[in-house]
Write an enzyme that holds these catalytic residues in place. Structure first.
Site, PDB file in Angstrom:
ATOM      1  N   ASN A  56       1.034  -1.109   0.086  1.00  8.17           N
ATOM      2  CA  ASN A  56      -0.177   0.166  -0.323  1.00  8.17           C
ATOM      3  C   ASN A  56       0.958   1.259   0.049  1.00  8.17           C
ATOM      4  OD1 ASN A  56      -1.630   2.048   0.501  1.00  8.17           O
ATOM      5  ND2 ASN A  56      -2.797   1.083   2.376  1.00  8.17           N
TER       6      ASN A  56
ATOM      7  N   ARG B 148      -2.609  -2.121  -3.322  1.00  4.18           N
ATOM      8  CA  ARG B 148      -3.777  -1.328  -2.958  1.00  4.18           C
ATOM      9  C   ARG B 148      -3.863  -0.156  -4.062  1.00  4.18           C
ATOM     10  NH1 ARG B 148      -4.766   3.363   0.942  1.00  4.18           N
ATOM     11  NH2 ARG B 148      -7.068   3.835   0.652  1.00  4.18           N
TER      12      ARG B 148
ATOM     13  N   HIS C  38     -12.392   3.706   0.327  1.00  2.69           N
ATOM     14  CA  HIS C  38     -12.396   2.638   1.499  1.00  2.69           C
ATOM     15  C   HIS C  38     -13.111   1.376   1.214  1.00  2.69           C
ATOM     16  CE1 HIS C  38     -11.880   6.274   4.404  1.00  2.69           C
ATOM     17  NE2 HIS C  38     -10.726   5.764   4.116  1.00  2.69           N
TER      18      HIS C  38
ATOM     19  N   HIS D 137     -16.587   3.599   8.468  1.00  3.04           N
ATOM     20  CA  HIS D 137     -15.184   3.624   8.534  1.00  3.04           C
ATOM     21  C   HIS D 137     -14.626   4.823   9.028  1.00  3.04           C
ATOM     22  CE1 HIS D 137     -11.196   2.124   7.263  1.00  3.04           C
ATOM     23  NE2 HIS D 137     -10.885   3.649   7.345  1.00  3.04           N
ATOM     24  N   LEU D 138     -14.300   4.748  10.373  1.00  2.00           N
ATOM     25  CA  LEU D 138     -13.848   6.158  10.849  1.00  2.00           C
ATOM     26  C   LEU D 138     -12.552   5.921  11.262  1.00  2.00           C
ATOM     27  CD1 LEU D 138     -17.029   6.809  13.191  1.00  2.00           C
ATOM     28  CD2 LEU D 138     -16.847   7.323  10.698  1.00  2.00           C
TER      29      LEU D 138
ATOM     30  N   ASN E 256      -8.511   8.214  10.003  1.00  2.00           N
ATOM     31  CA  ASN E 256      -7.951   9.654   9.546  1.00  2.00           C
ATOM     32  C   ASN E 256      -8.887  10.098   8.479  1.00  2.00           C
ATOM     33  OD1 ASN E 256      -5.972  10.358  11.236  1.00  2.00           O
ATOM     34  ND2 ASN E 256      -4.737   8.880  10.411  1.00  2.00           N
TER      35      ASN E 256
ATOM     36  N   ARG F  35      -9.528  16.901   6.934  1.00  2.00           N
ATOM     37  CA  ARG F  35     -10.738  17.438   5.876  1.00  2.00           C
ATOM     38  C   ARG F  35     -12.011  17.673   6.255  1.00  2.00           C
ATOM     39  NH1 ARG F  35      -9.953  11.720   2.690  1.00  2.00           N
ATOM     40  NH2 ARG F  35      -7.882  11.401   3.523  1.00  2.00           N
TER      41      ARG F  35
ATOM     42  N   GLY G 243      -9.701   3.253  12.931  1.00  4.22           N
ATOM     43  CA  GLY G 243      -8.947   3.679  14.280  1.00  4.22           C
ATOM     44  C   GLY G 243      -9.895   4.053  15.207  1.00  4.22           C
ATOM     45  N   ILE G 244     -10.909   5.153  14.905  1.00  3.06           N
ATOM     46  CA  ILE G 244     -11.907   5.811  15.610  1.00  3.06           C
ATOM     47  C   ILE G 244     -12.910   4.902  15.869  1.00  3.06           C
ATOM     48  CG2 ILE G 244     -13.444   7.758  16.107  1.00  3.06           C
ATOM     49  CD1 ILE G 244     -11.524   9.421  14.309  1.00  3.06           C
TER      50      ILE G 244
ATOM     51  N   GLU H 115      -8.141  -4.756   5.785  1.00  2.65           N
ATOM     52  CA  GLU H 115      -7.914  -4.197   4.068  1.00  2.65           C
ATOM     53  C   GLU H 115      -6.959  -5.352   3.738  1.00  2.65           C
ATOM     54  OE1 GLU H 115      -7.893  -0.282   5.757  1.00  2.65           O
ATOM     55  OE2 GLU H 115      -8.844   0.374   3.812  1.00  2.65           O
TER      56      GLU H 115
HETATM   57  P1  ADP Z   1      -5.810   5.505   8.872  1.00  3.96           P
HETATM   58  O1  ADP Z   1      -7.165   6.235   8.083  1.00  3.96           O
HETATM   59  O2  ADP Z   1      -4.766   6.746   8.603  1.00  3.96           O
HETATM   60  O3  ADP Z   1      -5.646   4.243   8.443  1.00  3.96           O
HETATM   61  P2  ADP Z   1      -6.633   5.012  11.624  1.00  3.96           P
HETATM   62  O4  ADP Z   1      -7.628   3.809  10.908  1.00  3.96           O
HETATM   63  O5  ADP Z   1      -5.534   4.293  12.060  1.00  3.96           O
HETATM   64  O6  ADP Z   1      -6.133   5.887  10.323  1.00  3.96           O
HETATM   65  O7  ADP Z   1      -7.445   5.854  12.661  1.00  3.96           O
HETATM   66  C1  ADP Z   1      -6.774   6.890  13.013  1.00  3.96           C
HETATM   67  C2  ADP Z   1      -7.531   7.620  14.156  1.00  3.96           C
HETATM   68  O8  ADP Z   1      -7.910   6.599  15.036  1.00  3.96           O
HETATM   69  C3  ADP Z   1      -6.875   8.699  14.868  1.00  3.96           C
HETATM   70  O9  ADP Z   1      -7.948   9.919  15.010  1.00  3.96           O
HETATM   71  C4  ADP Z   1      -6.924   8.057  16.334  1.00  3.96           C
HETATM   72  O10 ADP Z   1      -6.671   9.285  17.181  1.00  3.96           O
HETATM   73  C5  ADP Z   1      -7.937   7.358  16.460  1.00  3.96           C
HETATM   74  N1  ADP Z   1      -7.678   6.326  17.435  1.00  3.96           N
HETATM   75  C6  ADP Z   1      -6.905   5.226  17.499  1.00  3.96           C
HETATM   76  N2  ADP Z   1      -6.742   4.818  18.874  1.00  3.96           N
HETATM   77  C7  ADP Z   1      -7.832   5.524  19.422  1.00  3.96           C
HETATM   78  C8  ADP Z   1      -8.234   5.463  20.857  1.00  3.96           C
HETATM   79  N3  ADP Z   1      -8.058   4.529  21.874  1.00  3.96           N
HETATM   80  N4  ADP Z   1      -9.360   6.265  21.096  1.00  3.96           N
HETATM   81  C9  ADP Z   1      -9.845   7.168  20.467  1.00  3.96           C
HETATM   82  N5  ADP Z   1      -9.212   7.155  18.958  1.00  3.96           N
HETATM   83  C10 ADP Z   1      -8.220   6.321  18.638  1.00  3.96           C
END
Ligand code: ADP
Length: 400
Positions: free
Chosen positions: A11, A90, A179, A207-208, A210, A240, A331-332, A385
């Site tokens: 990727n 990817r 995504h 999907h939450l 970045n 964004r 991640g969120i 993914e």
């Molecule tokens: P990307 O889209 O770059 O793959 P990720 O899916 O890793 O990103 O998501 C990153 C987001 O997830 C960041 O905003 C990060 O703060 C949030 N995140 C990761 N772990 C936690 C947590 N334990 N609590 C709250 N937010 C989190």
């Protein structure tokens, strides 16, 4: 002859390269890594292998090719090169041309190059990764898996913008959605959890990360999604803006004298959670600031984010004939119990109601249904993914 059992998944971003070496038979990731800050002297490669993390400095010219060469040396030293069956890449934009994975040849590379006008930051980086991998592994087949592919099933009413129709006909200006591999993966996984075939299930997947996108999946197919022509549309994200009144762009240019380049940077890199909070694009940092330091703008950013996600989910429910479950991922979505709780609070009319204890438990890679007994199911499911790319690469090559 025994078939090699691992797929190398690549990727490539403009200054990063993520990879995973995945065993196709048992789904295990044997090695993974991230090359960061490429094209700069601080470029480094972090490798996770055999439960250990190692850091490697990269040689000049610190580019994607150097990451792949370093990776090949490491794979060789672990005698892993012979067991690679193929490489899956990817690729962000497949336009309307690729609804499925495709074996990469010269024509496909030309098409991905041609589609760079739709994804100027991403497709050129993906092509660099493909070229570097071809050079390092000339004997291996390479497959492209497109982020947009899963959304090619969207109906016309979802993807045509209310602009003069010739913009779509002549310039491919339409909603694509992104995504795709993540939405596909979690929609398949939730079907397993609910013990129903995907063909009988309709879900909304959020999907939450970045970047954030929300998709309505009807009987296994994407029917609408919050991201659009570019990954800028939809809910606000880390940096964004998400959807805003397009009139704001004219105002910024005509009244406030920003150049178009500056507006582009504002909307893509200085807005979202970062823009509102004036502090960070990172949800974790904002939760810390909001609740430990009582930072008003950090809290406001999180509240607006949750509200926008909830509204997007509610509006996407209009594209489904039934709603069996909501899924949080990214991640969120996978980790922030606070955001999930805030989002579901706005969705009581859709019969969502959170179970606070289950919500706390579904974190750090744990999946689970976080809804109360009688409420509509809401699942937290970690995305994968890389696995989708590995699996689809293998399937394409073995079904030929
Ligand atoms: P990307 O889209 O770059 O793959 P990720 O899916 O890793 O990103 O998501 C990153 C987001 O997830 C960041 O905003 C990060 O703060 C949030 N995140 C990761 N772990 C936690 C947590 N334990 N609590 C709250 N937010 C989190």
């Amino acid at each position: 002859m025994q078939t090699a059992s691992n797929i190398l998944v690549i990727n490539c971003g403009s200054s990063s390269l993520k990879f995973s070496l995945i065993n196709i038979h048992n789904q295990q990731t044997l090695m993974s890594g991230l090359g960061e800050r490429l094209m700069s002297k601080d470029a480094s490669l972090t490798i996770n292998f055999a439960a250990e993390k190692s850091q490697h400095r990269l040689k000049p010219p610190y580019n994607h090719q150097v990451v792949i060469e370093t990776l090949v040396e490491i794979l060789r030293s672990q005698q892993l090169t012979d067991d690679i069956y193929a490489i899956g890449h990817r690729v962000v934009h497949g336009g309307e041309l690729y609804a499925n994975p495709v074996l990469i040849d010269e024509k496909v590379k030309q098409t991905i190059t041609m589609l760079s006008k739709l994804a100027p930051l991403h497709n050129p980086a993906n092509l660099i990764g493909i070229a570097a991998a071809e050079q390092a592994f000339p004997q291996l087949k390479q497959v492209a898996i497109f982020d947009t592919a899963f959304h090619q099933t969207m109906p016309e009413k979802a993807y045509v913008y209310a602009l003069p129709y010739q913009f779509y006909q002549q310039h491919s200006l339409r909603k694509y959605g992104f995504h795709g591999t993540s939405h596909y993966f979690v929609s398949q996984e939730v079907a397993k959890k609910l013990n129903k075939p995907t063909t009988q299930l309709s879900v909304i997947t959020a999907h939450l990360g970045n970047g954030c996108s929300i998709t309505a999946v009807e009987k296994g197919k994407s029917v609408d999604s919050s991201m659009g022509f570019t990954p800028l549309e939809g809910v606000m994200m880390g940096t964004r803006s998400g959807s805003i009144d397009p009139g704001i762009i004219f105002y910024l240019v005509e009244q406030l004298n920003f150049s178009l380049d500056e507006v582009n940077t504002i909307l893509n890199k200085k807005s979202g959670l970062l823009g509102v909070s004036q502090l960070s694009n990172d949800c974790r940092a904002l939760e810390q600031a909001a609740f430990k330091e009582n930072n008003r703008l950090a809290k406001l950013a999180l509240i607006i984010f949750s509200y926008q996600v909830a509204k997007s989910i509610a509006s996407l429910s209009a594209s489904l004939t039934q709603l069996d479950a909501l899924v949080f991922t990214g991640g969120i979505g996978e980790n922030s119990s606070y955001i999930r709780e805030q989002v579901l609070q706005h969705l009581s009319l859709l019969n969502f109601a959170i179970d606070p204890e289950k919500n706390q438990q579904a974190r750090f890679g744990q999946s689970g249904n976080i809804s109360q007994e009688n409420a509509r199911p809401c699942w937290v499911i970690p995305t994968n993914e890389e696995w989708v790319i590995a699996e689809q690469t293998f399937q394409l090559l073995t079904s030929e």
